[in-house]
Design a protein around this motif. Structure first.
Motif, PDB file in Angstrom:
ATOM      1  N   ALA A  78       1.720   1.725  -3.560  1.00 34.55           N
ATOM      2  CA  ALA A  78       0.546   2.234  -4.290  1.00 34.55           C
ATOM      3  C   ALA A  78       0.233   3.685  -3.934  1.00 34.55           C
ATOM      4  O   ALA A  78      -0.419   4.384  -4.699  1.00 34.55           O
ATOM      5  CB  ALA A  78      -0.667   1.361  -3.983  1.00 34.55           C
ATOM      6  N   VAL A 137       0.670   3.308 -11.160  1.00 34.35           N
ATOM      7  CA  VAL A 137       0.883   1.963 -10.618  1.00 34.35           C
ATOM      8  C   VAL A 137      -0.467   1.250 -10.670  1.00 34.35           C
ATOM      9  O   VAL A 137      -1.466   1.793 -10.205  1.00 34.35           O
ATOM     10  CB  VAL A 137       1.380   2.075  -9.158  1.00 34.35           C
ATOM     11  CG1 VAL A 137       1.299   0.737  -8.454  1.00 34.35           C
ATOM     12  CG2 VAL A 137       2.811   2.609  -9.131  1.00 34.35           C
ATOM     13  N   PHE A 193      -1.336   4.481  -0.947  1.00 29.79           N
ATOM     14  CA  PHE A 193      -2.465   4.533   0.002  1.00 29.79           C
ATOM     15  C   PHE A 193      -1.965   4.742   1.429  1.00 29.79           C
ATOM     16  O   PHE A 193      -2.744   5.096   2.315  1.00 29.79           O
ATOM     17  CB  PHE A 193      -3.304   3.259  -0.080  1.00 29.79           C
ATOM     18  CG  PHE A 193      -3.901   3.042  -1.434  1.00 29.79           C
ATOM     19  CD1 PHE A 193      -4.562   4.070  -2.093  1.00 29.79           C
ATOM     20  CD2 PHE A 193      -3.796   1.818  -2.080  1.00 29.79           C
ATOM     21  CE1 PHE A 193      -5.105   3.885  -3.355  1.00 29.79           C
ATOM     22  CE2 PHE A 193      -4.331   1.626  -3.339  1.00 29.79           C
ATOM     23  CZ  PHE A 193      -4.990   2.661  -3.980  1.00 29.79           C
ATOM     24  N   ARG A 250       0.827  -1.211   0.000  1.00 30.79           N
ATOM     25  CA  ARG A 250       0.000   0.000   0.000  1.00 30.79           C
ATOM     26  C   ARG A 250       0.862   1.262   0.000  1.00 30.79           C
ATOM     27  O   ARG A 250       0.432   2.304  -0.484  1.00 30.79           O
ATOM     28  CB  ARG A 250      -0.967  -0.011   1.196  1.00 30.79           C
ATOM     29  CG  ARG A 250      -2.075  -1.067   1.034  1.00 30.79           C
ATOM     30  CD  ARG A 250      -2.932  -1.185   2.281  1.00 30.79           C
ATOM     31  NE  ARG A 250      -3.638   0.041   2.575  1.00 30.79           N
ATOM     32  CZ  ARG A 250      -4.750   0.446   1.972  1.00 30.79           C
ATOM     33  NH1 ARG A 250      -5.285  -0.304   1.044  1.00 30.79           N
ATOM     34  NH2 ARG A 250      -5.325   1.576   2.286  1.00 30.79           N
ATOM     35  N   PRO A 304      -1.813   8.593  -4.981  1.00 33.09           N
ATOM     36  CA  PRO A 304      -1.967   7.332  -5.726  1.00 33.09           C
ATOM     37  C   PRO A 304      -2.297   7.558  -7.202  1.00 33.09           C
ATOM     38  O   PRO A 304      -1.835   6.823  -8.062  1.00 33.09           O
ATOM     39  CB  PRO A 304      -3.129   6.643  -5.012  1.00 33.09           C
ATOM     40  CG  PRO A 304      -3.162   7.225  -3.658  1.00 33.09           C
ATOM     41  CD  PRO A 304      -2.668   8.627  -3.784  1.00 33.09           C
ATOM     42  N   SER A 305      -3.099   8.598  -7.463  1.00 34.11           N
ATOM     43  CA  SER A 305      -3.526   8.855  -8.847  1.00 34.11           C
ATOM     44  C   SER A 305      -2.387   9.360  -9.732  1.00 34.11           C
ATOM     45  O   SER A 305      -2.519   9.398 -10.951  1.00 34.11           O
ATOM     46  CB  SER A 305      -4.680   9.863  -8.852  1.00 34.11           C
ATOM     47  OG  SER A 305      -4.285  11.032  -8.175  1.00 34.11           O
TER      48      SER A 305
END
Lengths: 353, 296
Positions: free
Chosen positions: A50, A77, A52, A47, A72-73
């Motif tokens: 990523a 990934v 998060f 995470r 994250p955006s």
């Protein structure tokens, strides 16, 4: 060349340390699995890659670019979730094309890419179906296609097969590996299933209580575990307490029975207490002549496990399991008899705690 | 064959009647207070004062302007309070579920909503008169603190369309909170994360995923709120005393018969209400099935 790098990454939740000083370099196109029990920090690490979770310490980079604090955006990934996480209001095709639409790609390009992805996962006929009309295996394939459609730098898979039944799990993991190799994408796979990790990975990171126990190829992890945890978590293992007799020759004793080990014991002294581990399949009956490790063993029990027969033996006062392949002509010893069993020096592992 | 013998209980004839014993009170209740009154309603709608069959009552529903106006007024009040209460209730439910407010606040709001959604009729009307009536506490407070008389210096009137709507809102928005909180809980964290992972902003996630997933629940709940307000009688009667001629008050006037007295017409008007309510409930049921399919 390093594609994904984690340098001294740690994550604390209040007083609890979920991940401690994690270091890993992943090559482009490599398939790396994080293997460990629940709560070992493998998902938290995933995470963090990523986006998060933000690491408390350390740096995460892709192609040398620091992404530690990126949203994250913004990371490009792809992620596949355990629960599929397909958008229920969208068809299969719309799910796969979601990331491309967000990126405002041309509609014709999106259509082509979705078709390409549907062909890869063999679900062309399900393009207009909704997630609730699919089986678990189909949903996970769609989730994989959705994550791959955006051409991510790294593909993250968080226990993607654990919600599926055993048969589909085996076929889908082969499919995941084949797609990953075909596309040459870097993949990080989180699992607590050793068989999955061993069969899929180029390298495995064994994790325990937030720390890396061992990093290596499946062959290395299985055959040459470096810690007791690593050895016990991957495969079945006989554990015993031993005592170093001759560090220079790798000689030690278990309950007074002498064993020779290929493990380097030069850093230890005579009389040091050590943990000794031998995999059950490394024992055999001493029909062949070996120079070392031929010992008397009392046959205590025999259990059929299908393709394998497990024989419980007692060497000195310590019980060991010994595995041998089953075949219709297998001659088994009598329970209660004493037989000579043997194992190679390389089979006798001396481990760190 | 062996499998059928595995469950002898289900095939025992002696136990069959016991299974139905538990639901008998429900069926009795439904027959006495739903089926029989409905039959009486239907029969009454097609019966004249002399007890003969007639279509006149039903035809009057479409011919008398005052009846059509009453239906329209009820529909407007129900729609206004369903939309207003729906939006307000949704925002409240959002705040205490995915909005990240402290958990104790959620428990408090849900408990309040459970009570308030059932607080209607004369007590509710009295509560509003006591606070926002001409001599109400809040009306007086505003006058004393700010020197503003709500009734003479503003457009506000508790005994008007918007006053009644405001009163209905008191039980409408808590009902929305009770229905929407579980629906909002059904939004999976992974959907948001998957959307973010694919490059979506928070607004894009809400616009493309969360809101479309919740839409059947929101619309379904609003339909339920509409039906809730459409059938209300005591609150409106106690608050306005018949100044606002909503359909339930008109039916009461026809059946009670102080001035108007045409029970047949009253029954026909009630049957019209049943039809509107049935359509609303069918819409609610359809939307609810759709959202359950998505949120399971």
């Amino acid at each position: 060349m390093t594609h994904l790098a984690l340098k001294n990454v740690s994550k604390h939740f209040g007083d609890f340390t979920a991940v401690k000083d994690f270091n890993l370099d992943v090559r482009k196109g490599e398939f790396v699995s994080f293997l460990g029990p629940s709560g070992c920090g493998k998902t938290t690490t995933l995470r963090m890659i990523a986006g998060f979770e933000i690491p408390t310490e350390g740096v995460i980079s892709i192609e040398g670019i620091d992404i530690t604090n990126k949203a994250p955006s913004q990371r490009n990934v792809g992620m596949v979730f355990q629960s599929y996480a397909l958008f229920p209001n969208m068809t299969v095709a719309q799910n796969i094309g979601f990331g491309l639409r967000i990126r405002k790609e041309k509609e014709s390009d999106i259509t082509d890419r979705v078709k390409e992805m549907l062909a890869i996962i063999n679900l062309e006929k399900k393009a207009d179906s909704y997630p609730y009309q699919l089986s678990g295996g189909q949903m996970q394939r769609v989730a994989l296609a959705r994550a791959l459609a955006i051409r991510p730098e790294v593909l993250l898979l968080d226990e993607p097969l654990s919600a599926l039944d055993a048969k589909i799990r085996v076929s889908l993991r082969a499919e995941i590996r084949s797609i990953q190799q075909k596309l040459g994408i870097t993949a990080i796979y989180v699992t607590h299933d050793q068989e999955e990790a061993l069969s899929l990975s180029d390298r495995i990171v064994v994790m325990n209580m937030g720390e890396m126990e061992q990093v290596g190829t499946p062959f290395e992890i299985y055959n040459f575990p470096t810690t007791v945890f690593s050895a016990n978590f991957v495969g079945t293992l006989n554990n015993a307490n031993g005592e170093v007799v001759d560090p220079a020759n790798g000689t030690l004793t278990v309950d007074g029975v002498k064993f020779e080990s290929a493990t380097d014991l030069k850093s230890r002294k005579k009389g040091d207490k050590v943990k000794v581990a031998i995999r059950p399949e490394r024992f055999s009956f001493a029909s062949e002549i070996r120079k070392a490790n031929v010992v008397d063993a009392k046959i205590e029990n025999i259990t059929f496990l299908g393709s394998v027969v497990r024989i419980q033996i007692k060497i000195g006062n310590t019980r060991f399991n010994m595995d041998t392949f089953n075949n219709p002509f297998l001659e088994l010893p009598k329970i209660g008899s004493t037989e000579q069993v043997t194992c190679s020096k390389e089979a006798v592992l001396v481990l760190d705690e | 064959m062996a499998q059928t013998a595995l469950n002898p209980k289900s095939s025992s004839p002696g136990s069959d009647w016991k299974k139905w014993l538990g639901v008998t009170p429900f069926f009795l209740f439904a027959i006495l207070f739903l089926v029989l009154p409905s039959l009486r309603l239907v029969m009454g709608s097609f019966t004249n004062d002399e007890g003969r069959f007639t279509f006149a009552n039903v035809l009057q529903l479409f011919q008398q302007q005052s009846i059509l106006d009453a239906y329209w007024l009820s529909i407007r009040i129900s729609a206004a309070t369903a939309i207003g209460g729906g939006i307000f209730g949704f925002l409240l439910a959002y705040s205490v579920t995915v909005g990240g407010l402290p958990k104790p606040l959620r428990s408090a709001l849900i408990t309040f909503s459970g009570v308030a959604s059932n607080f209607a009729g004369v007590p509710l009307a009295f509560a509003f008169i006591a606070t926002l009536g001409r001599t109400g506490f809040v009306t007086a407070l505003i006058k004393n603190l700010f020197g503003v008389n709500l009734y003479t210096q503003t457009e506000f009137d508790l005994y008007s369309f918007w006053g009644l709507s405001l009163t209905y809102m008191y039980f409408q928005f808590p009902l929305m909170v009770l229905i929407m909180a579980p629906a909002l809980d059904g939004l999976k964290r992974e959907w948001r994360e998957a959307a973010e992972n694919l490059g979506a902003s928070t607004a894009q996630y809400w616009f493309r995923v969360a809101f479309p997933v919740l839409l059947p629940s929101i619309l379904g709940s609003m339909i339920l709120l509409f039906g809730n307000a459409f059938g209300a009688y005591a609150t409106a009667y106690a608050l306005t005393g018949g100044r606002l001629g909503i359909i339930t008050i008109q039916i009461g006037a026809q059946i009670r018969g102080d001035v108007l007295h045409n029970p047949g017409l009253g029954y026909a008007m009630a049957m019209g209400m049943v039809v509107i309510m049935a359509i609303s409930l069918m819409g609610y049921s359809w939307l609810q099935k759709r959202s359950e399919r998505w949120l399971r």
